[in-house]
Design a protein around this motif. Sequence first.
Motif, mmCIF file in Angstrom:
data_model
loop_
_atom_site.group_PDB
_atom_site.id
_atom_site.type_symbol
_atom_site.label_atom_id
_atom_site.label_comp_id
_atom_site.label_asym_id
_atom_site.label_seq_id
_atom_site.Cartn_x
_atom_site.Cartn_y
_atom_site.Cartn_z
ATOM 1 N N ALA A 209 26.587 28.109 50.160
ATOM 2 C CA ALA A 209 27.854 28.162 50.738
ATOM 3 C C ALA A 209 28.843 27.101 50.244
ATOM 4 O O ALA A 209 29.927 27.164 49.908
ATOM 5 C CB ALA A 209 27.886 28.376 52.120
ATOM 6 N N ALA A 210 28.051 25.792 50.095
ATOM 7 C CA ALA A 210 29.029 24.701 49.861
ATOM 8 C C ALA A 210 29.070 24.517 48.144
ATOM 9 O O ALA A 210 29.838 23.691 47.676
ATOM 10 C CB ALA A 210 28.466 23.752 50.302
ATOM 11 N N GLU B 87 24.730 35.072 51.208
ATOM 12 C CA GLU B 87 26.247 35.614 50.664
ATOM 13 C C GLU B 87 26.012 36.789 49.919
ATOM 14 O O GLU B 87 26.769 37.876 49.872
ATOM 15 C CB GLU B 87 26.832 34.580 50.041
ATOM 16 N N ASP C 94 26.146 29.879 56.688
ATOM 17 C CA ASP C 94 26.901 28.629 56.694
ATOM 18 C C ASP C 94 25.824 27.519 56.452
ATOM 19 O O ASP C 94 26.249 26.563 55.667
ATOM 20 C CB ASP C 94 27.719 28.210 57.796
ATOM 21 N N ARG D 83 34.216 36.666 55.052
ATOM 22 C CA ARG D 83 33.626 35.403 54.608
ATOM 23 C C ARG D 83 34.869 34.452 53.921
ATOM 24 O O ARG D 83 34.874 34.071 52.672
ATOM 25 C CB ARG D 83 32.790 35.331 53.548
ATOM 26 N N PRO D 84 36.143 34.146 54.572
ATOM 27 C CA PRO D 84 37.316 33.669 53.934
ATOM 28 C C PRO D 84 37.208 32.337 53.436
ATOM 29 O O PRO D 84 37.696 31.819 52.491
ATOM 30 C CB PRO D 84 38.268 33.637 55.137
ATOM 31 N N HIS D 85 36.013 31.452 53.898
ATOM 32 C CA HIS D 85 35.739 30.044 53.448
ATOM 33 C C HIS D 85 34.817 29.976 52.146
ATOM 34 O O HIS D 85 34.567 29.052 51.668
ATOM 35 C CB HIS D 85 35.125 29.593 54.520
ATOM 36 N N ILE D 86 34.467 31.190 51.556
ATOM 37 C CA ILE D 86 33.493 31.470 50.354
ATOM 38 C C ILE D 86 34.417 31.736 49.461
ATOM 39 O O ILE D 86 34.973 32.978 49.385
ATOM 40 C CB ILE D 86 32.207 32.300 50.534
ATOM 41 N N ALA D 87 34.587 31.265 48.147
ATOM 42 C CA ALA D 87 35.425 31.534 47.035
ATOM 43 C C ALA D 87 34.883 32.688 46.425
ATOM 44 O O ALA D 87 33.320 32.606 46.478
ATOM 45 C CB ALA D 87 35.641 30.334 46.089
ATOM 46 N N ARG E 293 35.977 39.190 51.388
ATOM 47 C CA ARG E 293 36.858 38.015 51.384
ATOM 48 C C ARG E 293 37.460 38.001 52.600
ATOM 49 O O ARG E 293 37.433 36.671 53.322
ATOM 50 C CB ARG E 293 38.125 38.208 50.346
#
Length: 302
Positions: free
Chosen positions: A90-91, A281, A85, A119-123, A116
């Motif tokens: 990540a961003a 990731e 994170d 790591r639900p916050h990573i597209a 997914r």
Amino acid sequence: MDLRLLSSFLAVVEEGHFGRAAARLFLSPPAVTQHVRRLESDLGTRLLHRNPVSPTPAGERLARHARTLLAAANAALDDVAEAADRAPFAADRPLRVGIMGHGSAELTPASVNAYRRARPHIAVELRQLDFTEHVSALVEDRVDVAFVRPTPADERVIADVLTTEQRIVAVPESHALADARDTGARLDDITDLPFFRVPGHTPRSFTDYLYFDRAARRRSTHYALTPQEVLTGVVSGRAAGSGLKSFARYYAWPGAVFVPVLDAPRESSYLAVRAADRNPEVQIFRALTLALAKELGPRISE
């Protein structure tokens, strides 16, 4: 010890019921039952009474250890996730997953879905790769991980074996070799098939795989870069194709017949990443995929 087996076992102990444990873990009841049986087989002792469901003395002792082990594993994952994170990646952008053809069969969607969930916050962005992008999509930074075959022959890329399967050829149903769909053919039978062509910049390792290390000598005038283009040539009678056994499950086109090549060496599918990539990731996706390969890979390879 496989932590997945411990997780299933502990869920059954805590729920007192195989069905409720399965629902809690988002697994099927037969899968949870199989996990417990494998654990009992590995340890050589019965861990659960079945009617009603309750732990045996050995099971009670294991449940205490399981809680400690799973808590430690979850703490390790949380620590890795925290580091991930903090990483700029990540961003900045999604995780880009390249898939050549059908990837590693059922393992490919299983890996993407597992990532997914973890790591639900990573597209996640899926990108279809053609036959010339066996290595280039990674080294040119167009994808972060890639499901490919065979292993890339490039020191800038590292690859892990995921599945190992029998080879097949695809021929029109009107071709004489189509009669061997159940009995299989041999390399001597395919030497004169008119295999489709690929562009000259296609990596040599891929063309060697495609043409069975040049055992298949003839080339048609039909060029193809994707499985769909290959099969267009097959069903029109202009070309033959090749692949892994699982290819037939994903591309069951009317007019195309898939024939096992009995004496061809089995080939593998791989997950490839850049050798110098330290993106957390990528490491998480790779670890999840390798864990799933241990469970699903042998079934796909049958």
